[in-house]
Design an enzyme around this catalytic site. Structure first.
Site, PDB file in Angstrom:
ATOM      1  N   ASN A 264      -3.142   9.512  -7.192  1.00  0.00           N
ATOM      2  CA  ASN A 264      -1.927  10.341  -7.116  1.00  0.00           C
ATOM      3  C   ASN A 264      -0.684   9.501  -6.807  1.00  0.00           C
ATOM      4  O   ASN A 264       0.390  10.051  -6.562  1.00  0.00           O
ATOM      5  CB  ASN A 264      -2.095  11.402  -6.021  1.00  0.00           C
TER       6      ASN A 264
ATOM      7  N   ASP B 241       0.878  -1.154   0.000  1.00  0.00           N
ATOM      8  CA  ASP B 241       0.000   0.000   0.000  1.00  0.00           C
ATOM      9  C   ASP B 241       0.931   1.223   0.000  1.00  0.00           C
ATOM     10  O   ASP B 241       2.110   1.101   0.343  1.00  0.00           O
ATOM     11  CB  ASP B 241      -0.847  -0.075   1.276  1.00  0.00           C
ATOM     12  N   LEU B 242       0.435   2.386  -0.370  1.00  0.00           N
ATOM     13  CA  LEU B 242       1.280   3.588  -0.364  1.00  0.00           C
ATOM     14  C   LEU B 242       1.033   4.454   0.874  1.00  0.00           C
ATOM     15  O   LEU B 242       1.896   4.570   1.751  1.00  0.00           O
ATOM     16  CB  LEU B 242       1.021   4.404  -1.642  1.00  0.00           C
TER      17      LEU B 242
ATOM     18  N   ARG C  47     -11.499   7.816  -3.549  1.00  0.00           N
ATOM     19  CA  ARG C  47     -11.925   9.210  -3.370  1.00  0.00           C
ATOM     20  C   ARG C  47     -13.442   9.340  -3.323  1.00  0.00           C
ATOM     21  O   ARG C  47     -14.007   9.937  -2.408  1.00  0.00           O
ATOM     22  CB  ARG C  47     -11.354  10.046  -4.527  1.00  0.00           C
TER      23      ARG C  47
ATOM     24  N   GLU D 225      -0.103  -3.302   4.595  1.00  0.00           N
ATOM     25  CA  GLU D 225      -1.172  -2.310   4.682  1.00  0.00           C
ATOM     26  C   GLU D 225      -1.243  -1.635   6.045  1.00  0.00           C
ATOM     27  O   GLU D 225      -0.896  -2.242   7.059  1.00  0.00           O
ATOM     28  CB  GLU D 225      -2.535  -3.003   4.474  1.00  0.00           C
ATOM     29  N   ASP D 226      -1.751  -0.385   6.060  1.00  0.00           N
ATOM     30  CA  ASP D 226      -1.981   0.311   7.332  1.00  0.00           C
ATOM     31  C   ASP D 226      -3.473   0.434   7.651  1.00  0.00           C
ATOM     32  O   ASP D 226      -3.824   0.879   8.740  1.00  0.00           O
ATOM     33  CB  ASP D 226      -1.392   1.726   7.285  1.00  0.00           C
TER      34      ASP D 226
ATOM     35  N   SER E 141      -4.842   5.232  -4.495  1.00  0.00           N
ATOM     36  CA  SER E 141      -4.691   6.653  -4.833  1.00  0.00           C
ATOM     37  C   SER E 141      -4.355   6.902  -6.297  1.00  0.00           C
ATOM     38  O   SER E 141      -3.389   6.342  -6.827  1.00  0.00           O
ATOM     39  CB  SER E 141      -3.608   7.281  -3.962  1.00  0.00           C
TER      40      SER E 141
ATOM     41  N   GLY F 245      -7.558   3.973   2.830  1.00  0.00           N
ATOM     42  CA  GLY F 245      -7.547   2.919   1.818  1.00  0.00           C
ATOM     43  C   GLY F 245      -8.786   2.926   0.930  1.00  0.00           C
ATOM     44  O   GLY F 245      -8.869   2.175  -0.023  1.00  0.00           O
TER      45      GLY F 245
HETATM   46  P1  B16 Z   1      -6.746   9.725  -4.233  1.00  0.00           P
HETATM   47  P2  B16 Z   1      -3.736   3.861  -0.217  1.00  0.00           P
HETATM   48  C1  B16 Z   1      -5.712   5.647  -0.452  1.00  0.00           C
HETATM   49  O1  B16 Z   1      -4.385   5.274  -0.659  1.00  0.00           O
HETATM   50  C2  B16 Z   1      -5.854   6.489   0.804  1.00  0.00           C
HETATM   51  O2  B16 Z   1      -5.566   5.721   1.964  1.00  0.00           O
HETATM   52  C3  B16 Z   1      -7.265   7.009   0.908  1.00  0.00           C
HETATM   53  O3  B16 Z   1      -7.395   7.820   2.056  1.00  0.00           O
HETATM   54  C4  B16 Z   1      -7.586   7.820  -0.364  1.00  0.00           C
HETATM   55  O4  B16 Z   1      -8.932   8.282  -0.337  1.00  0.00           O
HETATM   56  C5  B16 Z   1      -7.375   6.903  -1.578  1.00  0.00           C
HETATM   57  O5  B16 Z   1      -6.050   6.431  -1.590  1.00  0.00           O
HETATM   58  C6  B16 Z   1      -7.637   7.635  -2.881  1.00  0.00           C
HETATM   59  O6  B16 Z   1      -6.664   8.624  -3.073  1.00  0.00           O
HETATM   60  O7  B16 Z   1      -7.818  10.704  -3.843  1.00  0.00           O
HETATM   61  O8  B16 Z   1      -5.338  10.331  -4.215  1.00  0.00           O
HETATM   62  O9  B16 Z   1      -7.051   9.009  -5.523  1.00  0.00           O
HETATM   63  O10 B16 Z   1      -3.774   3.851   1.283  1.00  0.00           O
HETATM   64  O11 B16 Z   1      -4.563   2.784  -0.878  1.00  0.00           O
HETATM   65  O12 B16 Z   1      -2.337   3.985  -0.778  1.00  0.00           O
HETATM   66 MG    MG Z   2      -2.947   3.101   3.325  1.00  0.00          MG
END
Ligand code: B16
Ligand code: MG
Length: 225
Positions: free
Chosen positions: A122, A11-12, A51, A173-174, A120, A48
């Site tokens: 991003n 996970d990121l 959006r 994962e967190d 994410s 996780g």
């Molecule tokens: P984005 P992960 C997740 O990343 C985040 O934990 C979560 O809080 C966020 O809403 C989701 O990515 C979408 O991110 O808005 O940048 O597309 O924990 O799966 O790395």
């Molecule tokens: Mg995470």
């Protein structure tokens, strides 16, 4: 029996770097604009989660689930992302969580593949800014994932791209939703964070500086015995 592990899939947000904090601040700002205040405990349920699913959960918290059209919701999600992108603007290698590069080096040295299964959109920007892109054999593009964690899709997609059997993969994962996704994918789940949120993980550490491939493989071997 020797562990048959072929790949480690990360996970990121909250594992490689603490952008989880920036997601929280960006959603909180949007929540205030919508007059839906929320605390860190509620924020745990967003970790996780994609959006749009996160926005749906926030609107439901404020009883405003039917207050916006799909177009308005897209605009709200885009607004959150603008706040978030502003906050991650200055990310660099200094924002890597403790021990992460040592852990990545250990995995590389052991000859295992490394993947990323982040929700994410991003993720590529963040990984480039952190200077760790070269470690990853494959990063799943979240924009092409149909089902949000806790669904296993993003982890299964990473394993497929790495040509690794899910049963021979470790997921790190967190978030509770992320650990559920790893288990649903049939992988070995390593949780980073408090026991209360990560009860479902196969092995758990309190923080990233405790991540050790040697220790994890010993636990996998014990579970396979
Ligand atoms: P984005 P992960 C997740 O990343 C985040 O934990 C979560 O809080 C966020 O809403 C989701 O990515 C979408 O991110 O808005 O940048 O597309 O924990 O799966 O790395
Ligand atoms: Mg995470």
């Amino acid at each position: 029996m020797a562990p048959t592990i072929e790949a480690v899939i990360f996970d990121l947000d909250g594992v490689i770097t603490d952008t989880a904090e920036y997601h929280f601040l960006a959603w909180k700002q949007l929540g205030e604009e919508l007059e839906i205040p929320f605390d860190r405990e509620f924020n745990e349920t967003l970790k996780g989660v994609s959006r749009m699913d996160s926005l749906d959960r926030i609107l439901a918290l404020g009883g405003k689930q039917d207050a916006f059209s799909p177009e308005e919701k897209e605009a709200l999600a885009a607004k959150k992302n603008e706040h978030y992108v502003e906050l991650i603007h200055h990310i660099s290698a200094k924002d890597l969580l403790p021990g992460i590069t040592d852990f990545l080096d250990e995995i590389r040295a052991a000859g295992l593949k490394i993947g990323m299964a982040s929700a994410s959109k991003n993720a590529f920007t963040v990984v480039e800014a952190l200077g760790v892109r070269h470690y990853f054999d494959h990063i799943v593009d979240a924009a092409t994932v149909a089902q949000s964690k806790p669904h296993p899709e993003v982890f299964l997609r990473a394993a497929e791209a790495l040509h690794a059997e899910p049963a021979h993969c470790i997921g790190v994962e967190d978030a509770a939703a992320g650990v559920t996704a790893i288990k649903a994918a049939g992988m070995y789940a390593v949780g980073v964070g408090p026991a209360e949120t990560l009860a479902e993980s196969d092995y758990r550490v309190d923080s990233t500086d405790q991540l050790s491939l040697t220790k994890i493989l010993a636990r996998v071997s014990a579970s396979e015995a």
